[in-house]
Design a protein around this motif. Structure first.
Motif, short mmCIF file in Angstrom:
data_model
loop_
_atom_site.label_atom_id
_atom_site.label_comp_id
_atom_site.label_asym_id
_atom_site.label_seq_id
_atom_site.Cartn_x
_atom_site.Cartn_y
_atom_site.Cartn_z
N THR A 1 53.05 25.60 42.49
CA THR A 1 51.79 26.10 43.04
C THR A 1 51.79 25.99 44.55
O THR A 1 51.35 26.90 45.26
N ALA A 2 52.28 24.87 45.06
CA ALA A 2 52.35 24.68 46.51
C ALA A 2 53.23 25.74 47.15
O ALA A 2 52.91 26.30 48.20
N TRP A 3 54.37 26.03 46.52
CA TRP A 3 55.32 27.01 47.06
C TRP A 3 54.68 28.40 47.12
O TRP A 3 54.75 29.08 48.15
N LEU A 4 54.05 28.82 46.04
CA LEU A 4 53.46 30.15 46.00
C LEU A 4 52.27 30.27 46.95
O LEU A 4 52.08 31.30 47.59
N PRO B 1 64.84 30.87 61.57
CA PRO B 1 64.10 29.77 62.21
C PRO B 1 63.04 29.22 61.27
O PRO B 1 62.48 29.94 60.44
N VAL B 2 62.77 27.94 61.39
CA VAL B 2 61.71 27.31 60.61
C VAL B 2 60.43 27.41 61.42
O VAL B 2 60.38 27.00 62.58
N ARG B 3 59.39 27.95 60.80
CA ARG B 3 58.13 28.19 61.50
C ARG B 3 57.01 27.40 60.82
O ARG B 3 57.24 26.32 60.29
N GLY B 4 55.81 27.96 60.82
CA GLY B 4 54.66 27.24 60.28
C GLY B 4 54.72 27.00 58.79
O GLY B 4 54.10 26.07 58.28
N GLY B 5 55.46 27.84 58.05
CA GLY B 5 55.57 27.68 56.61
C GLY B 5 56.68 26.76 56.17
O GLY B 5 56.93 26.61 54.97
N GLY B 6 57.37 26.14 57.14
CA GLY B 6 58.38 25.16 56.82
C GLY B 6 59.65 25.73 56.21
O GLY B 6 59.90 26.94 56.23
N ILE B 7 60.46 24.83 55.67
CA ILE B 7 61.73 25.21 55.05
C ILE B 7 61.50 26.16 53.88
O ILE B 7 62.28 27.08 53.63
N ALA B 8 60.41 25.95 53.14
CA ALA B 8 60.12 26.79 51.98
C ALA B 8 59.97 28.25 52.38
O ALA B 8 60.45 29.16 51.68
N GLU B 9 59.29 28.51 53.49
CA GLU B 9 59.15 29.89 53.97
C GLU B 9 60.50 30.49 54.29
O GLU B 9 60.81 31.62 53.89
N ALA B 10 61.33 29.75 55.03
CA ALA B 10 62.63 30.27 55.43
C ALA B 10 63.52 30.57 54.23
O ALA B 10 64.14 31.64 54.15
N LEU B 11 63.59 29.66 53.27
CA LEU B 11 64.43 29.86 52.09
C LEU B 11 63.98 31.09 51.30
O LEU B 11 64.81 31.89 50.85
N SER B 12 62.68 31.24 51.12
CA SER B 12 62.17 32.37 50.33
C SER B 12 62.53 33.70 50.99
O SER B 12 63.05 34.62 50.34
N LEU C 1 59.22 20.21 52.85
CA LEU C 1 59.43 21.61 52.51
C LEU C 1 58.42 22.53 53.18
O LEU C 1 58.73 23.67 53.51
N PHE C 2 57.22 22.04 53.38
CA PHE C 2 56.15 22.90 53.90
C PHE C 2 55.72 22.53 55.31
O PHE C 2 54.83 23.17 55.87
N SER D 1 61.09 32.46 39.92
CA SER D 1 61.89 33.68 40.02
C SER D 1 61.60 34.34 41.37
O SER D 1 60.49 34.26 41.89
N LEU D 2 62.62 34.98 41.92
CA LEU D 2 62.43 35.66 43.21
C LEU D 2 61.40 36.77 43.09
O LEU D 2 60.66 37.05 44.04
N GLN D 3 61.33 37.40 41.93
CA GLN D 3 60.33 38.45 41.74
C GLN D 3 58.92 37.88 41.83
O GLN D 3 58.05 38.45 42.50
N GLU D 4 58.69 36.75 41.18
CA GLU D 4 57.37 36.13 41.21
C GLU D 4 57.02 35.69 42.63
O GLU D 4 55.89 35.88 43.10
N ALA D 5 57.99 35.12 43.33
CA ALA D 5 57.75 34.67 44.70
C ALA D 5 57.46 35.85 45.62
O ALA D 5 56.55 35.80 46.46
N GLN D 6 58.21 36.94 45.44
CA GLN D 6 58.00 38.10 46.32
C GLN D 6 56.66 38.77 46.06
O GLN D 6 55.99 39.22 46.99
N VAL D 7 56.25 38.84 44.80
CA VAL D 7 54.95 39.41 44.48
C VAL D 7 53.84 38.60 45.13
O VAL D 7 52.89 39.15 45.72
#
Length: 506
Positions: free
Chosen positions: A18-21, A242-253, A279-280, A326-332
């Motif tokens: 939930t935190a990631w999405l 680059p890592v920005r306001g969304g942290g490592i999680a943003e960059a990886l996604s 992560l965030f 899933s990458l599809q769920e994350a991208q949606v």
């Protein structure tokens, strides 16, 4: 106000997924595709990196890269441009907001393969009306000090900028704003894009730590950036973000979306307690990098501190501890927040199926008038910016191309241009009107000035003689195509008067 860098909200969520999405749906993290696609990123032939990268064009670019225009030959020299700004940091501390605007812009250049030491900056400032309130006067001063501190530490100057102190309407005020734009030159052969390139690559986190005053370790930053640039040029870093306001999680996604290459985190990369914070957490100046599987990370990064996050994987999902997305769920989730504001999808229209047409042989039409080397006339109007590209492509195809500048400073200059243009059409077999922003893409449709010029009797008569009697050709690109429609040449094949019922293109 509460320290921006300590104000992570990830730990309020019930679980990591939930935190990631939710992080991907933050307005400072979510997709801006609908806005980006309002603009033409390929107006010139020099575009190096597209706004969205990867096979699926889903990883947002972190900067602009375009080859320098040259009148003849080719070049591998390009310009890079990035920007940095986070309004939340600026609101908390104008000093830190400006400092990290510079850091963010610089980190993006480095992640693309540029050398931070040759960067030049332009600072764009926007603040509320200052009036007689001394605390308001302190905000732009603090911001300038923050930007100046970053420049001095990195050894890069600002060579331009603009400021405004009018960001107030009634009781509404803009946050303290200093946007840093970074420009650099590079060789296109040394550039990389941010999407993951391969499966089973090593994914590392290269941090820039902060002190108790939330200032980055600039000594570490300089050393890390020089080494990262060397490794990118050597092909040992093949993607970086680059890592920005969304942290490592943003960059990886975002790195995963472009080629739908998943990510599997190392079991010991983070402790369970660290996951939701690190992560965030915003970490401006830090980078996430993809390193090929056969490269020794310890030897490659040498004395640069890093943390192995995990590896890329063929399975299209992000897997961290017991969590999988899933990458599809994350991208949606990432694309949803601004869809109603800047839509990327149109309503589906119910239309009859188009007729099936078969072409059994190539067209054999050819000009009735032969020329060993066709002459191409390329009229260049105010706002045209693709004439070099157009000329080069015709010459590569074997034509003899000429750029003709339309002069419009005075009525006499326009008349001279009309007379000269008519004569040049008489000597040509092809007219090619290139693209650009004719007259600044004036209201009520672009290409009006171009169309008005071609409607002058001398030019109109020569165009129709070329098309009707000399079997000539005419091409319009971008603004040029808009002009062909406004002239009636498309779809009627002749210059004619048009009315409100005729097709147009704005």
């Amino acid at each position: 106000d509460k320290n921006y860098f300590k104000n992570t909200t990830a730990d309020i969520f019930a679980d990591l997924k939930t935190a990631w999405l939710n992080n991907l749906q933050d307005l400072n993290v979510c997709s801006q595709r609908g806005l980006v696609e309002c603009f033409d990123s390929t107006i010139g032939a020099g575009t190096v990196l597209m706004p969205f990268g990867g096979h699926y064009q889903a990883t947002p670019g972190i900067g602009m890269a375009a080859k320098l225009p040259v009148e003849s030959g080719d070049t591998s020299t390009c310009t890079l441009m990035t920007y940095g700004y986070n309004a939340q940091i600026g609101k908390w501390s104008p000093f830190h907001g400006a400092l990290y605007a510079v850091v963010e812009a610089v980190s993006k250049i480095v992640a693309m393969g540029g050398d931070y030491r040759s960067i030049r900056l332009s600072l764009q400032e926007y603040f509320e009306k200052l009036g007689n309130d001394s605390s308001k006067w302190g905000k732009p001063f603090a911001a300038l000090l923050g930007a100046y501190h970053a420049q001095m530490q990195l050894g890069i100057p600002a060579i331009g900028g603009k400021d405004s102190m009018s960001g107030t309407f009634l009781d509404l005020h803009v946050p303290p704003t200093l946007v840093a734009f970074a420009v650099d030159t590079a060789d296109v052969r040394n550039l990389i894009s941010p999407e993951f390139k391969r499966t089973d690559s090593q994914v590392v986190y290269i941090p820039v730590v902060r002190d108790d005053c939330e200032l980055p370790d600039f000594d570490l930053m300089r050393a890390s950036y020089q080494r990262i640039t060397q490794l990118i040029h050597a092909g040992k870093i093949i993607a970086a973000h680059p890592v920005r306001g969304g942290g490592i999680a943003e960059a990886l996604s975002k790195m995963a979306f472009g080629n739908r290459i998943g990510f599997l985190m190392e079991e010991k990369a983070f402790t369970p307690e660290e996951l939701k914070t690190l992560l965030f957490a915003p970490a401006y100046g830090s980078l996430v990098a993809e390193i090929p599987a056969d490269v020794d990370v310890n030897e490659t990064l040498d004395k640069i501190p890093y943390q192995l996050l995990g590896r890329t994987q063929e399975e299209e999902m992000i897997a961290i501890a017991s969590m999988t997305i899933s990458l599809q769920e994350a991208q949606v989730a990432w694309e949803a927040p601004l869809e109603n504001v800047f839509p990327t999808q149109t309503d589906k229209l119910v239309r009859p199926a188009p007729p099936t047409v078969f072409y059994n042989q190539r067209g054999k039409a050819k000009s009735s008038i032969t020329a060993a080397q066709p002459r191409v006339l390329i009229p260049t109007f105010p706002g045209t910016n693709c004439e070099y590209d157009t000329k080069k492509r015709f010459e590569l195809a074997g034509a003899q191309a000429e750029i003709f500048i339309i002069k419009n400073l005075t009525p006499a200059a326009i008349e001279d241009s009309i007379r000269a243009m008519a004569a040049k059409i008489r000597e040509s077999q092809i007219i090619a009107i290139p693209g650009g922003f004719s007259a600044g893409d004036e209201p009520e449709g672009s290409g009006k000035f171009i169309a008005a010029f071609f409607r002058s009797p001398r030019v109109r008569d020569e165009v129709m003689d070329l098309l009707k009697n000399r079997d000539g050709l005419m091409l319009g690109i971008c603004n040029g195509f808009q002009a062909l429609i406004k002239l009636g040449l498309v779809p009627y094949g002749e210059i004619r008067d048009i009315d409100a019922t005729q097709p147009t293109l704005t």
